[in-house]
Design a protein around this motif. Sequence first.
Motif, PDB file in Angstrom:
ATOM      1  N   LEU A 168      39.140  44.082  -1.899  1.00 48.88           N
ATOM      2  CA  LEU A 168      38.685  45.411  -1.512  1.00 48.88           C
ATOM      3  C   LEU A 168      37.815  45.422  -0.260  1.00 48.88           C
ATOM      4  O   LEU A 168      37.561  46.488   0.291  1.00 48.88           O
ATOM      5  CB  LEU A 168      37.953  46.095  -2.662  1.00 48.88           C
ATOM      6  N   SER A 169      37.389  44.276   0.202  1.00 53.69           N
ATOM      7  CA  SER A 169      36.613  44.256   1.443  1.00 53.69           C
ATOM      8  C   SER A 169      37.485  44.685   2.627  1.00 53.69           C
ATOM      9  O   SER A 169      36.970  45.069   3.671  1.00 53.69           O
ATOM     10  CB  SER A 169      36.014  42.875   1.691  1.00 53.69           C
ATOM     11  N   LYS A 170      38.803  44.640   2.449  1.00 57.13           N
ATOM     12  CA  LYS A 170      39.731  45.074   3.504  1.00 57.13           C
ATOM     13  C   LYS A 170      40.015  46.573   3.457  1.00 57.13           C
ATOM     14  O   LYS A 170      40.616  47.114   4.371  1.00 57.13           O
ATOM     15  CB  LYS A 170      41.043  44.296   3.396  1.00 57.13           C
ATOM     16  N   LEU A 171      39.577  47.235   2.386  1.00 58.86           N
ATOM     17  CA  LEU A 171      39.776  48.675   2.255  1.00 58.86           C
ATOM     18  C   LEU A 171      38.759  49.389   3.147  1.00 58.86           C
ATOM     19  O   LEU A 171      37.563  49.079   3.087  1.00 58.86           O
ATOM     20  CB  LEU A 171      39.577  49.096   0.794  1.00 58.86           C
ATOM     21  N   PRO A 172      39.198  50.319   3.990  1.00 55.17           N
ATOM     22  CA  PRO A 172      38.245  51.042   4.846  1.00 55.17           C
ATOM     23  C   PRO A 172      37.147  51.714   4.017  1.00 55.17           C
ATOM     24  O   PRO A 172      37.394  52.195   2.906  1.00 55.17           O
ATOM     25  CB  PRO A 172      39.119  52.089   5.544  1.00 55.17           C
ATOM     26  N   HIS A 173      35.948  51.732   4.555  1.00 53.69           N
ATOM     27  CA  HIS A 173      34.778  52.258   3.850  1.00 53.69           C
ATOM     28  C   HIS A 173      34.996  53.691   3.366  1.00 53.69           C
ATOM     29  O   HIS A 173      34.600  54.033   2.250  1.00 53.69           O
ATOM     30  CB  HIS A 173      33.537  52.177   4.740  1.00 53.69           C
ATOM     31  N   ASP A 174      35.615  54.529   4.189  1.00 49.29           N
ATOM     32  CA  ASP A 174      35.811  55.923   3.781  1.00 49.29           C
ATOM     33  C   ASP A 174      36.756  56.030   2.585  1.00 49.29           C
ATOM     34  O   ASP A 174      36.577  56.891   1.716  1.00 49.29           O
ATOM     35  CB  ASP A 174      36.305  56.786   4.943  1.00 49.29           C
ATOM     36  N   LYS A 175      37.726  55.140   2.492  1.00 50.86           N
ATOM     37  CA  LYS A 175      38.652  55.139   1.353  1.00 50.86           C
ATOM     38  C   LYS A 175      37.926  54.693   0.077  1.00 50.86           C
ATOM     39  O   LYS A 175      38.122  55.259  -0.991  1.00 50.86           O
ATOM     40  CB  LYS A 175      39.856  54.225   1.609  1.00 50.86           C
TER      41      LYS A 175
END
Length: 176
Positions: free
Chosen positions: A124-131
């Motif tokens: 999940l560190s690759k998931l954009p912060h806004d998502k």
Amino acid sequence: MFNCIMACNKGYLPSNIDRREETLKRKRTEYRNYIDQYYHNRNDTQFHALFKQIHIDIPRMNPSVSLFQQKIVQEAFERILFTWGMRHPASGYVQGINDLVTPFFLVFLRDYMSVNDNLENCDLSKLPHDKLAMLEADCFWCVSKLLDGIQDNYTFALPGIQRQIQLLEDLVKRVD
């Protein structure tokens, strides 16, 4: 599609499709405002017991699923649970509420991952912060709606459980 149906059934999203986007935006903003209002209090002495119980439970949730052992996921759960506990002082956070968040988290996470991704092992560190912020807010509101219906099971004197026991006793009397 399933997550939209679940969100509508939980009362988080309106059934009217024309109002969904506006509602999502408003609820996500409202959650962010709650974070700003409450989360900075997490280290205050008066909230030590609340924060301690959350920190006991979070590492224990689904220990065999690497997704739930990621720091970024545990921090999201920490915010969800602490904020929920602060907004519900009659019951506060009690052991196990974290387990009620996990199915919502997995269902809503699917929106942000590809069909071929294994959710249990995704990073999940690759998931954009806004998502991640949207995912977190959606989980907060759905677990809030779920707990609204059963919160009296967790308040002083357990009136919800007492009511259920009385109903069961009445049923047993009728059957006998």
